[in-house]
Design an enzyme around this catalytic site. Structure first.
Site, PDB file in Angstrom:
ATOM      1  N   ALA A 186      -8.694 -22.375  -7.736  1.00 14.75           N
ATOM      2  CA  ALA A 186      -9.521 -21.595  -6.804  1.00 14.75           C
ATOM      3  C   ALA A 186      -9.901 -20.250  -7.401  1.00 14.75           C
ATOM      4  O   ALA A 186      -9.969 -19.243  -6.709  1.00 14.75           O
ATOM      5  CB  ALA A 186      -8.758 -21.385  -5.499  1.00 14.75           C
ATOM      6  N   ALA A 187     -10.153 -20.265  -8.716  1.00 16.44           N
ATOM      7  CA  ALA A 187     -10.431 -18.994  -9.383  1.00 16.44           C
ATOM      8  C   ALA A 187     -11.916 -18.761  -9.608  1.00 16.44           C
ATOM      9  O   ALA A 187     -12.340 -17.660  -9.932  1.00 16.44           O
ATOM     10  CB  ALA A 187      -9.697 -18.940 -10.723  1.00 16.44           C
ATOM     11  N   ARG A 210     -23.148 -19.031  -6.231  1.00 12.99           N
ATOM     12  CA  ARG A 210     -24.255 -19.486  -5.384  1.00 12.99           C
ATOM     13  C   ARG A 210     -23.993 -19.291  -3.892  1.00 12.99           C
ATOM     14  O   ARG A 210     -24.899 -19.446  -3.078  1.00 12.99           O
ATOM     15  CB  ARG A 210     -24.585 -20.952  -5.701  1.00 12.99           C
ATOM     16  CG  ARG A 210     -25.354 -21.098  -7.009  1.00 12.99           C
ATOM     17  CD  ARG A 210     -25.494 -22.549  -7.414  1.00 12.99           C
ATOM     18  NE  ARG A 210     -24.231 -23.092  -7.932  1.00 12.99           N
ATOM     19  CZ  ARG A 210     -23.990 -24.391  -8.089  1.00 12.99           C
ATOM     20  NH1 ARG A 210     -24.901 -25.283  -7.730  1.00 12.99           N
ATOM     21  NH2 ARG A 210     -22.842 -24.801  -8.575  1.00 12.99           N
ATOM     22  N   GLU A 236     -19.114 -34.390 -19.068  1.00 11.64           N
ATOM     23  CA  GLU A 236     -19.784 -33.522 -18.111  1.00 11.64           C
ATOM     24  C   GLU A 236     -21.282 -33.806 -18.090  1.00 11.64           C
ATOM     25  O   GLU A 236     -21.861 -34.176 -19.119  1.00 11.64           O
ATOM     26  CB  GLU A 236     -19.535 -32.053 -18.480  1.00 11.64           C
ATOM     27  CG  GLU A 236     -18.117 -31.612 -18.252  1.00 11.64           C
ATOM     28  CD  GLU A 236     -17.652 -31.902 -16.826  1.00 11.64           C
ATOM     29  OE1 GLU A 236     -18.186 -31.292 -15.896  1.00 11.64           O
ATOM     30  OE2 GLU A 236     -16.774 -32.767 -16.645  1.00 11.64           O
ATOM     31  N   ARG A 269     -12.044 -12.959  29.115  1.00 11.96           N
ATOM     32  CA  ARG A 269     -11.574 -12.255  27.925  1.00 11.96           C
ATOM     33  C   ARG A 269     -10.055 -12.392  27.805  1.00 11.96           C
ATOM     34  O   ARG A 269      -9.391 -12.894  28.710  1.00 11.96           O
ATOM     35  CB  ARG A 269     -12.038 -10.802  27.992  1.00 11.96           C
ATOM     36  CG  ARG A 269     -13.567 -10.695  27.839  1.00 11.96           C
ATOM     37  CD  ARG A 269     -14.077  -9.333  28.227  1.00 11.96           C
ATOM     38  NE  ARG A 269     -13.341  -8.281  27.558  1.00 11.96           N
ATOM     39  CZ  ARG A 269     -13.306  -7.002  27.968  1.00 11.96           C
ATOM     40  NH1 ARG A 269     -13.968  -6.645  29.069  1.00 11.96           N
ATOM     41  NH2 ARG A 269     -12.615  -6.121  27.314  1.00 11.96           N
ATOM     42  N   TYR A 312     -16.491  -7.709  38.147  1.00  9.09           N
ATOM     43  CA  TYR A 312     -15.723  -7.341  36.965  1.00  9.09           C
ATOM     44  C   TYR A 312     -14.265  -7.248  37.389  1.00  9.09           C
ATOM     45  O   TYR A 312     -13.916  -6.502  38.298  1.00  9.09           O
ATOM     46  CB  TYR A 312     -16.166  -5.998  36.347  1.00  9.09           C
ATOM     47  CG  TYR A 312     -15.201  -5.640  35.226  1.00  9.09           C
ATOM     48  CD1 TYR A 312     -15.092  -6.475  34.112  1.00  9.09           C
ATOM     49  CD2 TYR A 312     -14.344  -4.540  35.312  1.00  9.09           C
ATOM     50  CE1 TYR A 312     -14.169  -6.223  33.117  1.00  9.09           C
ATOM     51  CE2 TYR A 312     -13.422  -4.281  34.305  1.00  9.09           C
ATOM     52  CZ  TYR A 312     -13.337  -5.130  33.216  1.00  9.09           C
ATOM     53  OH  TYR A 312     -12.423  -4.886  32.233  1.00  9.09           O
ATOM     54  N   SER A 356     -17.412  -7.831  50.212  1.00  7.55           N
ATOM     55  CA  SER A 356     -18.380  -7.737  49.121  1.00  7.55           C
ATOM     56  C   SER A 356     -18.652  -6.294  48.721  1.00  7.55           C
ATOM     57  O   SER A 356     -18.554  -5.373  49.529  1.00  7.55           O
ATOM     58  CB  SER A 356     -19.703  -8.367  49.566  1.00  7.55           C
ATOM     59  OG  SER A 356     -19.506  -9.745  49.763  1.00  7.55           O
ATOM     60  N   ALA A 401     -16.315  -4.570  53.491  1.00 11.09           N
ATOM     61  CA  ALA A 401     -17.380  -4.624  52.484  1.00 11.09           C
ATOM     62  C   ALA A 401     -17.882  -3.216  52.172  1.00 11.09           C
ATOM     63  O   ALA A 401     -17.909  -2.343  53.024  1.00 11.09           O
ATOM     64  CB  ALA A 401     -18.525  -5.484  53.004  1.00 11.09           C
ATOM     65  N   ARG A 412     -16.119   3.968  53.605  1.00  8.00           N
ATOM     66  CA  ARG A 412     -17.558   4.079  53.353  1.00  8.00           C
ATOM     67  C   ARG A 412     -18.145   4.963  54.440  1.00  8.00           C
ATOM     68  O   ARG A 412     -17.524   5.203  55.471  1.00  8.00           O
ATOM     69  CB  ARG A 412     -18.207   2.698  53.367  1.00  8.00           C
ATOM     70  CG  ARG A 412     -18.081   2.018  54.699  1.00  8.00           C
ATOM     71  CD  ARG A 412     -18.711   0.634  54.713  1.00  8.00           C
ATOM     72  NE  ARG A 412     -18.636   0.092  56.051  1.00  8.00           N
ATOM     73  CZ  ARG A 412     -18.332  -1.178  56.326  1.00  8.00           C
ATOM     74  NH1 ARG A 412     -18.053  -2.027  55.359  1.00  8.00           N
ATOM     75  NH2 ARG A 412     -18.313  -1.588  57.568  1.00  8.00           N
TER      76      ARG A 412
END
Ligand code: UD1
Ligand code: CA
Length: 484
Positions: A13-14, A19, A160, A338, A371, A410, A428, A445
């Site tokens: 893997a050297a 490309r 080759e 998340r 959220y 709500s 609400a 409120r």
């Protein structure tokens, strides 16, 4: 020790992978969610090698760091200059000064190679009593590969592509670049290499002709499934190998009882685990260590990264990362889960809901436009449309607890840290900043005022005023009729 146990596997893997045009080492590019070098190591592990050596060169620090994480047992050998595959294996053997027995040589850029293929190669090598056995394949287009030159059916040499004459280029049997060597032959053969060829490199392949000259048996193990040994030299080949491995992974899961509605648009990483009777709808991508239990239906258009989905859950048009979705739960459409989100059994996360570090209790509902960050929501609670869990004051993040069977109206804002007890209500449109006790209704409120005649005074001549007057007229007429 297993029956296929070998003394060592050397993974080359050297090479630079010019490309790929990448700042990332070629073998660190991913296929089915795993680096190519991780695929190579997984295949090598099927041989239970006493020692595993990875030969690194270009971008070696990146590769070394990755190997520390995924294969701490691997020895890392440095090839200072990329003088050819023969030199690469010389560098690998330098890390194994006392190795004796069988040495398997393979490459870090053949991600589809299966461990089982290496086991068959070694078994064939032993059965034939060969000093070296080459894994070969007959491919539709052999351009670029080393060709297997046979004399009386026996492998005589590998030439080759660039060194081959026209007749040799007609040969369809190619060298996969994967071999098992007797260690003594390998050591002697490598010592005798010269770089007299069109590329001025030390060719590992010249060890084949060397073995023949010594009168040693050279075997070829022909692999019918040639796609397994196709390498990656550029991004087009990377995409092709990725697509092929994905097809193989999908086929494997379909054999295990998974319904894949549209294999062309379904992607499953190598590390994913699925149960029978899972259904995957079009546009689904299951990544990392995702697991899905029986009866769950995922998609369409869903990406799950390191997500655990329990039995019979439904996840529709969702993007989720490091989340746990409980049995029979319903998520989506258009949900974003998340890290740290746990959706309880039978719970619901609906449209345009974002959750982070949130525990949603069994049967609880967060159905619309919310959220939900740093939340602990009790069993059976209902979170009204448009509720915001305000978890961040600009400096610290805090948790909001919503109790069992509590109803949040709500368009409420729940300002953390906050405790809303079991069995309570939030009206609400409230902005809740203080804890709410069991059985209480919290209202926070402004009081509503209705101001009579405001439209007449402040919106004279508008369509609104006309509509208001029409209502008044109708009322007056109706009042008149009533009086008759
Ligand atoms: C090699 C074989 C060819 C075979 C082909 C299969 C030789 C001379 N030729 O050719 O017969 O058909 O693989 O893909 O071996 N590498 C190093 N150090 C080096 C050179 C290469 O580590 O100095 C590594 C590369 O990173 C790669 C592998 O060896 O993983 C093969 O090298 P590559 O240059 O791709 O060899 P090919 O020319 O394709
Ligand atoms: Ca190659």
């Amino acid at each position: 020790m297993t029956d296929a146990n070998v003394a060592a596997v050397v993974i080359m893997a050297a090479g630079q992978g010019v490309r790929m045009k990448s700042a990332r080492a070629k073998v660190l590019h991913e296929v089915a969610g795993r680096s190519m070098i991780a695929h190579a190591i997984k295949a090598a592990n099927a041989l239970a090698p006493d020692r595993l050596v990875v030969v690194v060169g270009h971008q070696r620090e990146q590769v070394r760091k990755h190997l520390d994480q995924i294969a701490p047992h691997a020895l890392v050998a440095v090839q200072e200059q990329q003088l050819g595959t023969g030199d690469a294996v010389r560098s690998g053997l330098a890390a194994l000064p006392d190795v004796s027995g069988e040495v398997v040589v393979t490459s870090g850029d053949v991600p589809l190679l299966e461990g089982e293929t290496l086991r068959r190669l070694v078994a064939d090598h032993r059965q034939a009593g060969s000093a070296v056995t080459v894994l070969t394949a007959i491919v539709p287009d052999a351009t670029g590969y080393g060709r297997i030159i046979r004399e009386d059916g026996e492998v005589a040499a590998i030439v080759e592509h660039r060194d081959a004459d026209q007749a040799q280029r007609e040969i369809g049997e190619i060298n996969s670049g994967i071999y098992v060597f007797d260690s003594e032959l390998l050591r002697d053969g490598l010592a005798a290499l010269t770089s007299v060829n069109t590329q001025g490199e030390l060719y590992l392949t010249d060890v084949i002709a060397f073995a023949r000259q010594r009168g040693l048996r050279v075997g070829a193990h022909v692999l019918a499934d040639y796609l397994q040994v196709e390498g990656v030299n550029n991004r087009i080949e990377l995409a092709a190998r990725n697509a092929e491995l994905n097809r193989r992974i999908l086929r494997g899961w379909m054999f295990e009882g998974v319904t894949v509605v549209d294999p062309d648009t379904t992607w499953i990483h190598a590390g994913v685990d699925l149960a029978a009777d899972v259904t995957l709808k079009p546009g689904t991508s299951l990544e990392g260590a995702t697991s899905v239990a029986a009866g769950a239906v995922i998609g369409p258009d869903t990406t799950l990264i390191d997500v655990e989905v329990a039995e019979s859950a439904e996840v529709v048009r969702t993007h989720a990362v490091l989340a746990v979705i409980g049995a029979g739960a319903s998520v989506g459409p258009f949900s974003y889960l998340r890290p740290g989100t746990q959706v309880g059994e039978g719970a619901k996360i609906g449209a345009f809901v974002e959750a982070k570090n949130a525990q949603v209790g069994p049967g609880a509902k967060v159905p619309h436009l919310t959220y939900c960050g740093d939340a602990v929501i009790g069993e059976g609670a209902n979170i009204g449309a448009g509720t915001i869990f305000a978890n961040y004051d600009g400096v610290v993040k805090s948790v909001t607890h919503v109790g069992a069977n509590t109803f949040v109206g709500s368009d409420s804002v729940l300002v953390a840290p906050l405790n809303i007890a079991d069995g309570s209500y939030v009206a609400a449109g409230s902005v809740i900043t203080r804890d709410v006790g069991a059985g209480e209704l919290a209202v926070a409120r402004g009081q509503q005022r209705n101001i009579t005649g405001w439209v007449d005074r402040r919106r004279a001549g508008t369509a609104t005023q006309k509509s208001a007057n029409d209502v008044a007229q109708t009322r007056d007429n109706t009042d008149g009729e009533d009086q008759e």
